[in-house]
Design an enzyme around this catalytic site. Structure first.
Site, PDB file in Angstrom:
ATOM      1  CG  ASP A  67      29.394  14.802  44.241  1.00 31.86           C
ATOM      2  OD1 ASP A  67      29.560  15.087  43.043  1.00 31.86           O
ATOM      3  OD2 ASP A  67      29.304  15.683  45.124  1.00 31.86           O
ATOM      4  CG  ASP A  68      33.551  14.248  43.486  1.00 35.37           C
ATOM      5  OD1 ASP A  68      33.992  14.269  42.323  1.00 35.37           O
ATOM      6  OD2 ASP A  68      32.753  15.093  43.942  1.00 35.37           O
ATOM      7  CG  HIS A 121      31.868  15.091  39.543  1.00 37.91           C
ATOM      8  ND1 HIS A 121      31.686  16.222  38.780  1.00 37.91           N
ATOM      9  CD2 HIS A 121      30.947  15.155  40.541  1.00 37.91           C
ATOM     10  CE1 HIS A 121      30.702  16.951  39.312  1.00 37.91           C
ATOM     11  NE2 HIS A 121      30.232  16.325  40.376  1.00 37.91           N
ATOM     12  CD  GLU A 132      27.996  20.728  46.305  1.00 39.65           C
ATOM     13  OE1 GLU A 132      28.266  21.352  45.259  1.00 39.65           O
ATOM     14  OE2 GLU A 132      28.714  19.796  46.756  1.00 39.65           O
ATOM     15  CG  HIS A 168      25.690  14.207  41.267  1.00 36.70           C
ATOM     16  ND1 HIS A 168      25.042  15.281  41.837  1.00 36.70           N
ATOM     17  CD2 HIS A 168      27.000  14.566  41.207  1.00 36.70           C
ATOM     18  CE1 HIS A 168      25.922  16.236  42.116  1.00 36.70           C
ATOM     19  NE2 HIS A 168      27.126  15.817  41.749  1.00 36.70           N
ATOM     20  CG  HIS A 190      26.870  20.357  40.428  1.00 39.03           C
ATOM     21  ND1 HIS A 190      26.913  19.635  39.263  1.00 39.03           N
ATOM     22  CD2 HIS A 190      27.584  19.645  41.343  1.00 39.03           C
ATOM     23  CE1 HIS A 190      27.626  18.534  39.476  1.00 39.03           C
ATOM     24  NE2 HIS A 190      28.048  18.511  40.719  1.00 39.03           N
TER      25      HIS A 190
HETATM   26  N1  HPA Z   1      30.243  20.150  43.517  1.00 35.10           N
HETATM   27  C1  HPA Z   1      30.676  20.979  42.570  1.00 35.10           C
HETATM   28  N2  HPA Z   1      31.641  20.661  41.729  1.00 35.10           N
HETATM   29  C2  HPA Z   1      32.183  19.448  41.798  1.00 35.10           C
HETATM   30  C3  HPA Z   1      31.778  18.545  42.739  1.00 35.10           C
HETATM   31  C4  HPA Z   1      30.744  18.905  43.653  1.00 35.10           C
HETATM   32  O1  HPA Z   1      30.315  18.157  44.555  1.00 35.10           O
HETATM   33  N3  HPA Z   1      32.524  17.419  42.551  1.00 35.10           N
HETATM   34  C5  HPA Z   1      33.330  17.657  41.490  1.00 35.10           C
HETATM   35  N4  HPA Z   1      33.142  18.887  41.040  1.00 35.10           N
HETATM   36 ZN    ZN Z   2      28.903  16.864  41.845  1.00 30.88          ZN
END
Ligand code: HPA
Ligand code: ZN
Length: 331
Positions: A274-275, A15, A196, A13, A193
């Site tokens: 994630d990011d 991006h 969350e 996971h 996703h």
């Molecule tokens: N959630 C949803 N969209 C996203 C995320 C995330 O954590 N990071 C980049 N796009």
């Molecule tokens: Zn994500």
């Protein structure tokens, strides 16, 4: 004591646009003559104070506006691959957001060719293997996702799966049932996703309507015992992102993160970044954070590493090789 940075792991996971570090954002802003609404790197970093997913997405989409050429995507991806390898990543399944670039007039091929050239070089240099997952932006109409699926045909062989990201609440998986069905008919695997910020119902929909192989995040599954039973019985992997959940206020602190409860419930939870450029660390840093704040045992840590390869889209021989490497460390 397990070395959490060197422990072999798969990142499931991630991006690629979320690995864009402020220094590179500024360098490309200058090179491409695309101005930023921040005077310097420090003031951009100071803006990384998020109240929820949307407040992050606003900055995330603004920063990627400086990505314009194949070389830009190459440099972005190379930087991630190097960081990932130093934190024990042996295999990465990487999201990208083609619509965020198409909307700005960047060709689909520019994005994919830059990313894949960097991944091909990383594999030759370091052995890192990878797959690409094309995400649809769920806050755009389903029609835009159909058009993106069509555009992807020129690079079909470089993309393994489709996913679903961006603003979750109000954009349920059901909105994308038909486009995911078409994607599956074209041979793509699917992930999404879900859970969350959105409710457990979105996880049910991702499983039943989108037929996903994994749930991205999924932390809110714990609110629904029947759903937990289903995920456990099916061994559906959940790609959990601890630092992300804290920074986007899905959970209040790392010490209260549900990851340990998910493992104790027998779920196939994994740890991911994630990011990482926005959330305070890469995957090894996430492992170190949860190991300390959730008092994870060595068995928990080994389970997380094993789960990452169980959840990866790799063949059984490759999986066995990675699992044997983990066993060799854990004597
Ligand atoms: N959630 C949803 N969209 C996203 C995320 C995330 O954590 N990071 C980049 N796009
Ligand atoms: Zn994500």
């Amino acid at each position: 004591m397990i070395d959490l940075q060197r422990l072999p792991k798969a990142e499931l996971h991630l991006h690629i646009e979320g690995t864009f570090e402020p220094e590179l954002i500024f360098a490309l802003s200058e090179r491409n003559g695309v101005p930023l609404p921040y005077p310097d790197v420090q003031s951009l970093r100071d803006a990384y104070q998020f109240s929820d997913l949307q407040s992050f997405l606003d900055l995330y989409y603004a920063a990627m506006g400086v990505l314009r050429t194949e070389r830009d995507f190459y440099e972005l991806t190379s930087a991630y691959a190097q960081r990932a390898v130093t934190q024990g990543v042996r295999h990465a399944e990487i999201f990208f957001d083609p619509q965020a670039h198409l909307q700005r007039g960047i060709a689909f091929e520019t994005v994919v060719d830059g990313i894949t050239a960097a991944l091909d070089d990383a594999r030759r240099r370091t052995g890192l293997t990878s797959h690409l997952i094309m995400c649809f932006l769920r806050d755009l109409p389903a029609q835009a996702a159909f058009e993106t699926l069509e555009r992807a045909k020129t690079r079909r062989d470089r993309i393994l799966a489709v996913g679903l990201d961006s603003a979750e609440v109000g954009n349920p998986p059901s909105k994308f049932a038909t486009v995911f069905e078409q994607a599956r008919a074209q041979g793509y695997l699917t992930v999404a996703h879900a859970g969350e910020e959105g409710p457990p119902e979105y996880i049910w929909q991702a499983l039943d309507l989108l037929k996903v192989s994994r749930i991205d995040h999924g932390v809110r599954c714990l609110e629904d015992e029947k759903l937990v039973q289903r995920l456990r019985r099916q061994r559906t992997p959940l790609t959990v992102c601890p630092f992300s959940n804290v920074r986007l206020r899905v959970v209040d602190t790392l010490a209260h993160h549900p990851l340990k409860r998910m493992l104790d419930a027998g779920l196939v939870a994994t740890v991911n970044s994630d990011d990482p450029a926005y959330f305070g660390g890469y995957i090894g840093d996430n492992f170190q954070g949860v190991a300390a704040d959730l008092h994870l045992t060595d068995d928990d840590i080994v389970t997380l590493a094993r789960n990452s390869f169980e959840g990866a889209f790799i063949d059984d021989m490759t999986r066995s090789r990675f699992l044997a490497e983990i066993e060799a460390l854990h004597v």
